[in-house]
Each structure stands twice: as structure tokens, then as C-alpha cells.
Design a protein around this motif. Structure first.
Motif, mmCIF file in Angstrom:
data_model
loop_
_atom_site.group_PDB
_atom_site.id
_atom_site.type_symbol
_atom_site.label_atom_id
_atom_site.label_comp_id
_atom_site.label_asym_id
_atom_site.label_seq_id
_atom_site.Cartn_x
_atom_site.Cartn_y
_atom_site.Cartn_z
ATOM 1 N N VAL A 24 11.217 4.948 -10.420
ATOM 2 C CA VAL A 24 11.707 5.715 -11.392
ATOM 3 C C VAL A 24 10.147 6.259 -12.010
ATOM 4 O O VAL A 24 9.417 5.195 -12.482
ATOM 5 N N LYS A 25 9.984 7.518 -12.444
ATOM 6 C CA LYS A 25 8.484 7.820 -12.922
ATOM 7 C C LYS A 25 8.661 8.785 -13.876
ATOM 8 O O LYS A 25 9.630 9.469 -13.768
ATOM 9 N N HIS A 26 7.846 9.226 -14.647
ATOM 10 C CA HIS A 26 6.507 8.309 -15.001
ATOM 11 C C HIS A 26 6.917 7.811 -16.439
ATOM 12 O O HIS A 26 7.031 8.635 -17.241
ATOM 13 N N VAL B 47 9.796 0.901 -11.543
ATOM 14 C CA VAL B 47 9.502 1.849 -12.432
ATOM 15 C C VAL B 47 7.877 1.977 -12.261
ATOM 16 O O VAL B 47 7.298 0.941 -12.203
ATOM 17 N N MET B 48 7.424 3.449 -12.651
ATOM 18 C CA MET B 48 5.965 3.532 -12.636
ATOM 19 C C MET B 48 5.730 4.043 -13.800
ATOM 20 O O MET B 48 6.262 4.894 -14.559
ATOM 21 N N THR B 49 4.537 3.555 -14.688
ATOM 22 C CA THR B 49 4.038 3.891 -15.920
ATOM 23 C C THR B 49 3.421 5.188 -15.813
ATOM 24 O O THR B 49 3.074 5.759 -14.699
ATOM 25 N N SER B 50 3.387 5.936 -16.761
ATOM 26 C CA SER B 50 2.693 7.457 -16.752
ATOM 27 C C SER B 50 1.182 7.150 -17.066
ATOM 28 O O SER B 50 0.808 6.076 -17.913
ATOM 29 N N PHE B 51 0.523 8.330 -16.815
ATOM 30 C CA PHE B 51 -0.859 8.480 -17.409
ATOM 31 C C PHE B 51 -1.190 8.417 -18.665
ATOM 32 O O PHE B 51 -2.230 8.052 -19.087
ATOM 33 N N ASN B 52 -0.371 9.116 -19.539
ATOM 34 C CA ASN B 52 -0.590 9.496 -20.716
ATOM 35 C C ASN B 52 -0.409 8.336 -21.852
ATOM 36 O O ASN B 52 -0.089 7.215 -21.546
ATOM 37 N N MET C 82 5.547 5.448 -0.791
ATOM 38 C CA MET C 82 5.102 6.741 -0.461
ATOM 39 C C MET C 82 5.836 7.822 -1.580
ATOM 40 O O MET C 82 6.884 7.352 -1.738
ATOM 41 N N ASP C 83 5.005 8.868 -1.770
ATOM 42 C CA ASP C 83 5.764 9.927 -2.615
ATOM 43 C C ASP C 83 6.604 10.928 -1.706
ATOM 44 O O ASP C 83 6.048 11.867 -1.243
ATOM 45 N N VAL C 84 7.749 10.218 -1.505
ATOM 46 C CA VAL C 84 8.857 10.969 -0.763
ATOM 47 C C VAL C 84 9.642 11.480 -1.730
ATOM 48 O O VAL C 84 10.591 11.092 -2.446
ATOM 49 N N GLY D 69 2.924 21.582 -9.589
ATOM 50 C CA GLY D 69 2.802 20.172 -8.919
ATOM 51 C C GLY D 69 1.671 19.570 -9.805
ATOM 52 O O GLY D 69 1.274 19.703 -10.786
ATOM 53 N N GLU D 70 1.315 18.454 -9.611
ATOM 54 C CA GLU D 70 0.284 17.808 -10.147
ATOM 55 C C GLU D 70 -1.119 18.542 -10.331
ATOM 56 O O GLU D 70 -1.381 18.936 -9.206
ATOM 57 N N SER D 71 -1.660 18.363 -11.608
ATOM 58 C CA SER D 71 -2.867 18.891 -11.705
ATOM 59 C C SER D 71 -2.874 20.350 -11.570
ATOM 60 O O SER D 71 -3.730 21.178 -10.875
ATOM 61 N N THR E 204 1.019 -1.275 -0.143
ATOM 62 C CA THR E 204 0.097 -0.062 0.167
ATOM 63 C C THR E 204 1.040 1.390 -0.189
ATOM 64 O O THR E 204 2.075 1.255 0.078
ATOM 65 N N PHE E 205 0.344 2.416 0.089
ATOM 66 C CA PHE E 205 1.238 3.675 -0.146
ATOM 67 C C PHE E 205 0.511 4.736 0.667
ATOM 68 O O PHE E 205 -0.689 5.049 0.609
ATOM 69 N N ASN E 206 1.494 5.714 0.837
ATOM 70 C CA ASN E 206 0.922 7.148 1.646
ATOM 71 C C ASN E 206 0.387 6.805 2.776
ATOM 72 O O ASN E 206 -0.513 7.503 3.214
ATOM 73 N N VAL E 207 1.021 5.905 3.653
ATOM 74 C CA VAL E 207 0.391 5.612 4.922
ATOM 75 C C VAL E 207 1.379 6.520 5.967
ATOM 76 O O VAL E 207 2.459 6.257 5.759
ATOM 77 N N THR F 176 1.842 0.701 -12.021
ATOM 78 C CA THR F 176 1.076 1.589 -12.681
ATOM 79 C C THR F 176 1.093 2.978 -11.926
ATOM 80 O O THR F 176 1.181 3.020 -10.715
ATOM 81 N N ASP F 177 0.793 3.963 -12.517
ATOM 82 C CA ASP F 177 0.398 5.368 -11.671
ATOM 83 C C ASP F 177 -1.012 5.162 -11.433
ATOM 84 O O ASP F 177 -1.906 4.066 -11.794
ATOM 85 N N TYR F 178 -1.639 5.894 -10.526
ATOM 86 C CA TYR F 178 -2.744 5.927 -9.821
ATOM 87 C C TYR F 178 -4.004 5.741 -10.733
ATOM 88 O O TYR F 178 -4.218 6.551 -11.572
ATOM 89 N N GLU F 179 -4.363 4.326 -10.871
ATOM 90 C CA GLU F 179 -5.749 4.052 -11.478
ATOM 91 C C GLU F 179 -5.546 4.122 -13.112
ATOM 92 O O GLU F 179 -6.390 4.202 -13.960
HETATM 93 C C1 BGC Z 1 0.886 10.765 -9.319
HETATM 94 C C2 BGC Z 1 2.152 9.783 -8.776
HETATM 95 C C3 BGC Z 1 2.149 9.685 -7.323
HETATM 96 C C4 BGC Z 1 0.704 8.631 -7.260
HETATM 97 C C5 BGC Z 1 0.840 8.158 -5.869
HETATM 98 C C6 BGC Z 1 -0.330 10.032 -8.877
HETATM 99 O O1 BGC Z 1 -1.383 10.796 -8.842
HETATM 100 O O2 BGC Z 1 0.796 10.843 -10.552
HETATM 101 O O3 BGC Z 1 3.361 10.551 -9.417
HETATM 102 O O4 BGC Z 1 3.234 8.909 -7.204
HETATM 103 O O5 BGC Z 1 -0.366 9.541 -7.513
HETATM 104 O O6 BGC Z 1 0.650 8.986 -4.914
#
Ligand code: BGC
Length: 766
Positions: free
Chosen positions: A210-212, A254-259, A113-115, A515-517, A83-86, A289-292
Motif C-alpha cells: 500500500v502506498k504512499h 506498506v511504502m512510505t511517501s517522499f513528502n 515490481m510496479d504492477v 503519472g509520476e513527475s 530487488t524490484f522492476n526486474v 521506503t519509496d525510492y531513495e
Molecule cells: C515511485 C513509487 C514506485 C517506486 C519504485 C518511485 O519513484 O514513487 O510509486 O513504487 O518508484 O519504482
């Protein structure tokens, strides 16, 4: 709620079958690992295997619409590989206990976690860190981040983010290292080394991700999550190198990207994830994968449900973040013949290998130690390092009449929405930041001058002045937005300004404006801040602008009207002291831009390593040049180029020479330049070397960074800086994607930035 569900679940005691049976592994050897995992996998049911491929989110942070809830129940059923971001070791411990004691095989969870730039001790945002060009500092920042995160139970960080970004409208430029593939690759390596240390043997060494992957930074229009369509040559030459460098440095995941990449969502893009990443680069870790992203394949109009899950798995993706697609669909997909057991086994093996490499089978609690969490986070030493590193990242863009450094005497007016602001200091993706502990700029200034000077303060304006936008610019400020009129706020600021000898305006973006979004179209200073700045300048007193930004912003007007501009990015938890160190001259600024600053948003994308043109604009542009590549209304050059940054001292570049003007096909030559500190104070300089292939089978960029060195020079001191050039430095991916150095003429250039260079010619022989 969160804790109750665990406590209930933990109450059901179960046997730790696998843990107790797991042998003790003195040394990581592939054979031992293979045998261990083979044995374990033989015991696993299909559902247990699929469970390992599921990565539900922790319940503290949510960035999309997680398709799962009630994490405790999912874990207890064996339906999660991690799991993540606990947040916090206690929660991590409870979840790990649940996995180890309540599931049939007791397979430990991996905790991500997103550190991104620190844990509670926050370093500058990655774009800021990159502006230090200091690999030791960057590695140290990653090392400290790993130490703090691991003290809170985290063993896996979703970093480094190595997406090359040429478009500052894209807010996630803040999370990467800018526009250059060579510098980006060096930084990617330094970060992986910092996180993973001695190959994750110790309990403070965590796995990098490594992302994304891939090309997320090239989203059309700089709009987040948007389409990417690109030539393969550009991918290989301009965008892939940092991902590859991170893989070569041993990144575990490695994390894949949304695009989408050329129409296929990256998460299901077999060419990317298997052919390039694994087959060409030899990556042997696991892909999350990335989120969803799997769920979003339906929205891309490519596949949904079992088809999406099957496509992603077959492409080489191993773990599904947040969408529950693997969990919900893979069993049926096996029954329907859409995926084979072998394909599932391959993914499961990779996930288990990661856990093995982290030492979790030896000790699932390796990273969980509540006493470490108390003792090793936000320590004096870590904060000192963060302060020193932050001071290296600020870029002095302008310093007319040597306004800076300020003397610690008289009266100094500090105004602006960032002046007395704690919550906007850390910058994007600072999940564990504790802003109430961080020193404001105002306090930093007061501490720096002590009784020798007086610091006067007024807010002067809000970030944006429009509540609807303010809440996205700076969510924190929106909640405390000053309701007084713009005029009142300015009036108050002018009162303190008039009393002062010099004015410092702390302006720019709020912490969430990048940052994101956080894509933006207008990158100039918001109107309300500009009005304040104009009023301050009208006092006729010297004005210093501190530009807080998570991207390259447009400072055309300011560059013409404000005498001194220091770009300070978002400097993290120690910003207050670090900026004071530079503003008052205890440290000379030494950062250099890693992204081009445009004169106007309309010039974007603008980057130094562009291709030469048949009809370039003539040098020293004075106005529109018809039938040339330029604009009718705006000068086509950068406002501040890649690699640019001033110091409080001056550096001279002389005696640029080459050991030979010919290089054998397997030879090498050396370019050397002498750099002298001609000013009267010590300073650091970042010496840059570029090359250009003058005639090649495909048009090659006008300049490519190939080497740099950060040096410290005392007043009057000189140093020779050399770049040993080999044919490898001259290679590029040609039209057939062969990595070649083509014989012919080359330029090598040296200088303080990508524009002010001297060049020499040499020939690479057949
Ligand atoms: C981001 C990722 C991040 C992930 C987990 C996504 O929305 O694109 O960079 O690692 O969330 O929090």
C-alpha cells in the motif's frame, strides 16, 4: 552487461545451506514461523541482517539516482533482501539462484515490481478503474495482474496506490482512486484481495504494498514531491481511510511517501509509521521506503548519513529502497549507539516474515517457472476481461442530441493524435506493456464496423505542437512528431471530415502527461488540439470528443461547444476495442467520475465533500455575488461533479423513503430508493447514497458518500436499492481524534451523482 555479471557470479558455486535445511511447512502458523525465523536469525551476522533491509533497484527501470549499481555483486555478497522492476522470469531466476546458492545462508530474495494496472495485459489506469465503481471488476483486474506478474517471477507489487487526490494538477492522481475516502477504501480492499488472493498461498498470489504512506496526494500546489501540512482531523477523516482499509484487508507491506508530513519526512515519521500504522491500525507487515527516501532526508534538511538511517529505522521503516543508506550506515550506527541490535532485529524479522508468508523459504522458486511466463501472460481470457472492464470505466460527460452511440453505417472520420496511436494507449506505469501488440483506436473502429461503414483517418495535430513539451506529454509522439505545419495537418483532417457523416476526435493527454513527475498547471486542451477541434466543429457536422486523460482535465469550453464528450482515461491494452464497443453502442457507458472536474484550474482544490460555509455562494449562480464565497470571474461550482456520468438510457429515481426518522444509538434504519430505466435500451446505473451530519462538534462535510450500488436494468425495469444505515456510518474523528457518532439531526441523500440528490432527515438518538 547485466547478464554477464550474473553469469560470472553464478559460476562461483556455493552451498544452499539454509534452503536445504529449511523444514517443510504444511500450514502457515505464527508459532512455526516465529520459531523458524528465530532459528535463522541466530545464524545471521549483523551485516547479513542489514543486507536483508536493503532493496536495490533492478537494472531495467530507474526513476531517481540509485546509489547502487551492479546488482549481481550486491546480491552475491548477501547485501540485498530483494530487488524490484526486474523484467522477465529468466533474470529473476538468475538473481534468485545467486541469492540462494551463493550466499552463506541462502536466504531468498523478494522480487517487487510496479504492477499498477496490469502486466502485459494492461487495464485502465487506476483512476479510470475507479470510475467503474465496480469492485468485482477491480478485484478481477488485480487478480489477473497478479497472475501475469507472478508468471514472470514477481511476488510483490507496489500497489495499490491509495493516496486521496483533490488536486488534478498532481499527475499521480492517475494512479489512485480519486477524491473520496469511502470509495477509495472499498477499492483498496478489492485490490488487496485481488493481488493476495487466498493469503499468498498459491504461486499466482502476490504480496500487495500500500502506498504512499502518507498523504502524498496532498502535495502543495499539486507539484510532485512537494510538502504536506495538514490538520490531524483531515488526515483521519479524509486521507487515512483507504490506507487503513488496505491494512485491514491484510496488505503485507506498506511504502512510505517522499513528502514531509508536518515537517517530518514520512519515512522518518515515527508518529505515522509506528503510532498510527502499527499501534493504532495493527499493521504487522513490513514497511519499505519509496525510492531513495532516506537519502532525500538530507535534502529535506532533516538528517543525513547514519543519522538519517537511524531515524528511519527507529521510526519503524524496515527496508530501504534504492538509497543504500541502511547498508552503508547501520553497522556504524549500531557501534555508535544510534540504533540497537533489537531495532535492527525487529526490522529483519518483519522482512523475513514476508518471505515466509510468501512461501519463499519452502520454495525460493515458487514464483519462477519459465513455462508459465510463456503460457499465462496476455492470454485471450485476460484480454477479454480487460476489454470488458475498460468499457465500464468510460464516463459519458455530454451527449446532446444523442450523437452517441454512432451507427455502423456511412462514413466516420476519426482524427486526432490518439486515433492511430499504439504507444500512448496503456497509460502511466505500464512497465511491461507491449504496445506493438495493442490495437489502435483506428483498428478497433474498423473491426467494429466491418463492411457496414467506412472509417476515414487523419492525424489532425500533434499533442502539444512544441517539441520541448511534446517529449514530456508523449515521449513516443515526440520521436515521431509530425513536422508538417499545424495548418497542413488541420487541412488534411478537414478533408476527411468533410467527406464524413460524423467526426470523432481522439484528443487529450499523451501517456506520460500524467503519472509520476507529471504535474501540470494548465489542464485545458493544448492550443494545437483546440484549433483542430474548432475547425472540425466549424464543418457543422456532429462531433464526438474522446478525452484521453490521467486526471480531471478542464473541459469548460468543450462542454459548451462539443455535442458529445466521452472521457476515456487511458484504457490499457484493449482500449481500441473497448472504446469501439461503447462508441458504437454494443456497450452503454456506465462510468461515473471519482474526481470533480473543475471549470478552471483556479478552483483547485475543488471536491464534493467540502465543509459548509458561513457565506456560501447562492444557488443558481448567475454572476459574482459580493461578500459570498465565490469568484469574480468563474462560476464556483464544478463543471462535472463527483459521481457524475451519463448513459445511453435514462434512469429515474423515485419513492425515496426511510424506514424510520429516528435511529437508536445502537439501532439501524434503512433508506430505500426506486430506480427505473425509463429509456429504450439496457444499461448500468451507479446508485449513490450520501449522508450529512447537520450539527456536530466540528463542522462536517456537506455530503459524504456512504454507500453505492451498481445495478443493471433492462428498459422499463425498476429496482429498489437500499442503504442500511447504522451509527457506524455516521462516525467521524472529532477534535480529540475520537471516532464518534454524535446524536442529532442527519440527512441521507440518494441520487445518480453528488449533486442531483433527494434528501431526507432523521435523528440519531442519545
Ligand atoms: C515511485 C513509487 C514506485 C517506486 C519504485 C518511485 O519513484 O514513487 O510509486 O513504487 O518508484 O519504482
Amino acid at each position: 552487461m547485466y547478464r554477464n555479471s550474473f553469469h560470472k557470479a553464478i559460476g562461483v558455486s556455493a552451498l544452499c545451506v539454509m534452503m536445504c535445511a529449511a523444514p517443510v511447512f504444511a500450514k502457515d502458523s505464527d508459532k512455526k514461523m516465529d520459531a523458524f525465523i528465530t532459528k535463522l536469525m541466530k545464524k545471521m551476522t549483523l551485516q547479513e541482517k542489514i543486507g536483508q533491509l536493503n532493496l536495490p533497484p533492478g537494472e531495467d527501470i530507474v526513476t531517481g539516482n540509485p546509489q547502487a549499481s551492479n546488482l549481481g555483486a550486491i546480491v552475491a555478497k548477501g547485501n540485498a533482501g530483494g530487488t524490484f522492476n526486474v523484467m522477465g522470469a529468466e533474470k529473476v531466476q538468475a538473481l534468485q539462484k545467486l541469492a540462494v546458492e551463493n550466499t552463506r545462508l541462502g536466504i531468498p530474495l523478494i522480487f517487487g515490481m510496479d504492477v499498477i494496472h496490469g502486466y502485459e495485459t494492461v487495464f485502465p489506469i487506476p483512476l479510470g478503474l475507479s470510475a467503474s465503481w465496480d469492485m468485482e471488476a477491480i478485484e478481477k483486474a488485480a487478480r489477473i495482474s497478479a497472475k501475469e506478474a507472478s508468471a514472470a517471477g514477481i511476488c510483490w507489487t507496489f500497489s495499490p496506490m491509495v493516496d486521496i487526490a483533490r488536486d488534478p494538477r498532481w499527475g499521480r492522481m492517475a494512479e489512485g482512486s480519486g477524491e473520496d475516502p469511502y470509495l477509495g477504501s472499498e477499492i483498496a480492499r478489492a485490490m488487496v484481495r485481488g493481488y493476495q488472493g487466498d493469503n499468498m498461498k498459491k504461486n499466482d498470489e502476490i504480496m500487495a504494498c500500500v502506498k504512499h504512506f502518507a498523504l502524498y496526494g496532498a502535495a502543495e500546489g499539486g507539484r510532485d514531491y512537494n510538502t504536506v501540512d495538514m490538520s490531524r482531523q483531515s488526515m483521519y477523516n479524509n486521507y487515512f481511510p483507504p490506507y487503513k482499509a488496505a491494512v485491514e484487508a491484510g496488505a503485507g507491506s506498506v511504502m512510505t511517501s517522499f513528502n514531509t508530513v508536518d515537517g517530518i519526512p514520512a519515512t522518518a515519521n515515527k508518529w505515522l509509521v509506528t503510532d498510527v500504522l502499527r499501534d493504532q491500525w495493527g499493521f504487522d507487515g513490513f514497511v519499505v521506503t519509496d525510492y531513495e527516501s532516506i537519502y532525500e532526508m538530507a535534502k529535506h534538511g532533516v538528517a543525513k548519513g547514519a543519522n538519517a538511517a537511524a531515524l528511519a529505522l527507529k521510526a519503524g521503516t524496515d527496508m530501504d529502497m534504492s538509497s543504500h543508506s541502511f547498508l552503508d550506515n547501520l553497522e556504524t550506527a549500531v557501534k555508535d549507539g544510534k540504533v540497537s541490535i533489537d531495532e535492527i532485529d525487529t526490522a529483519v524479522r518483519r522482512v523475513l516474515e514476508a518471505k515466509y508468508k510468501l512461501g519463499l523459504f519452502d520454495n525460493p522458486y515458487k514464483y519462477i517457472d519459465l513455462s508459465r511466463e510463456k503460457a499465462e501472460i496476455y492470454t485471450e481470457d485476460n484480454r477479454k476481461a480487460a476489454r470488458e472492464i475498460a468499457a465500464k470505466t468510460f464516463v459519458l460527460l455530454k451527449n446532446e442530441g444523442n450523437v452517441l452511440p454512432l451507427r455502423k453505417k456511412g462514413k466516420i472520420a476519426l482524427v486526432g493524435p490518439m486515433a492511430d496511436n499504439q504507444r500512448d494507449l496503456p497509460g502511466t506505469w505500464s512497465l511491461m506493456a507491449r504496445p506493438s501488440k495493442y490495437k489502435t483506436l483506428l483498428q478497433g473502429f474498423k473491426d467494429a464496423v466491418g463492411d457496414n461503414a467506412e472509417i476515414l483517418y487523419a492525424k489532425g495535430c500533434n499533442f502539444y505542437g512544441d517539441k520541448r513539451v511534446e517529449k514530456w506529454f508523449s515521449p513516443y509522439n515526440a520521436s515521431v512528431m509530425d513536422d508538417r505545419s499545424e495548418e497542413n495537418l488541420i487541412e488534411e483532417a478537414l478533408k476527411v471530415a468533410q467527406e464524413a457523416d460524423v467526426i470523432v476526435a481522439a484528443l487529450g493527454e499523451g501517456t506520460q502527461a500524467s503519472g509520476e513527475s507529471a504535474s501540470r498547471c494548465d489542464l485545458t486542451l493544448p492550443e494545437t488540439q483546440k484549433k483542430l477541434l474548432e475547425a472540425l466543429l466549424a464543418t457543422g457536422k456532429p462531433v464526438v470528443m474522446l478525452n484521453f486523460s490521467g486526471r480531471a482535465t478542464v473541459l469548460d469550453w468543450e462542454s459548451k461547444n462539443v455535442p458529445a464528450i466521452l472521457n476515456v482515461w487511458f484504457g490499457g491494452s484493449e482500449t481500441g476495442d473497448a472504446i469501439a464497443d461503447v462508441v458504437f453502442g454494443d456497450v452503454s457507458p456506465s462510468g461515473k467520475l471519482t474526481v470533480t472536474m473543475p471549470r478552471s484550474v483556479g478552483q483547485i482544490p475543488i471536491h464534493y465533500n467540502h465543509l459548509p460555509l458561513g457565506r456560501p455562494a447562492g444557488k443558481d449562480w448567475k454572476g459574482f455575488q459580493v461578500f459570498r464565497s465565490n469568484y469574480i470571474d468563474v462560476e464556483p461550482t464544478p463543471l462535472y461533479p463527483f459521481g457524475y456520468g451519463l448513459s445511453y438510457t435514462d434512469f429515474d429515481y423515485t419513492d425515496f423513503n426511510l424506514s424510520s426518522t429516528e435511529m437508536e444509538a445502537d439501532g439501524e434504519i434503512t433508506a430505500t430508493v426506486t430506480v427505473t430505466n425509463t429509456g429504450d435500451r439496457a444499461g448500468d446505473e451507479i446508485v449513490q447514497f450520501y449522508t450529512r451530519d447537520l450539527e456536530a462538534s466540528t463542522s462536517q462535510p456537506v455530503k459524504l458518500l456512504k454507500h453505492f450500488e451498481r445495478i443493471s436494468l433492462k428498459p422499463g425495469e425498476s429496482r429498489k436499492v437500499s442503504f442500511r444505515i447504522t451509527p457506524d456510518d455516521l462516525k467521524f474523528y472529532n477534535y480529540n481524534l475520537e471516532y464518534v457518532a454524535e446524536p442529532g439531526e442527519f440527512l441521507v441523500m440518494a441520487g445518480p451523482d453528488s449533486e442531483r440528490v433527494s434528501s431526507l432527515k432523521f435523528v440519531l438518538k442519545e
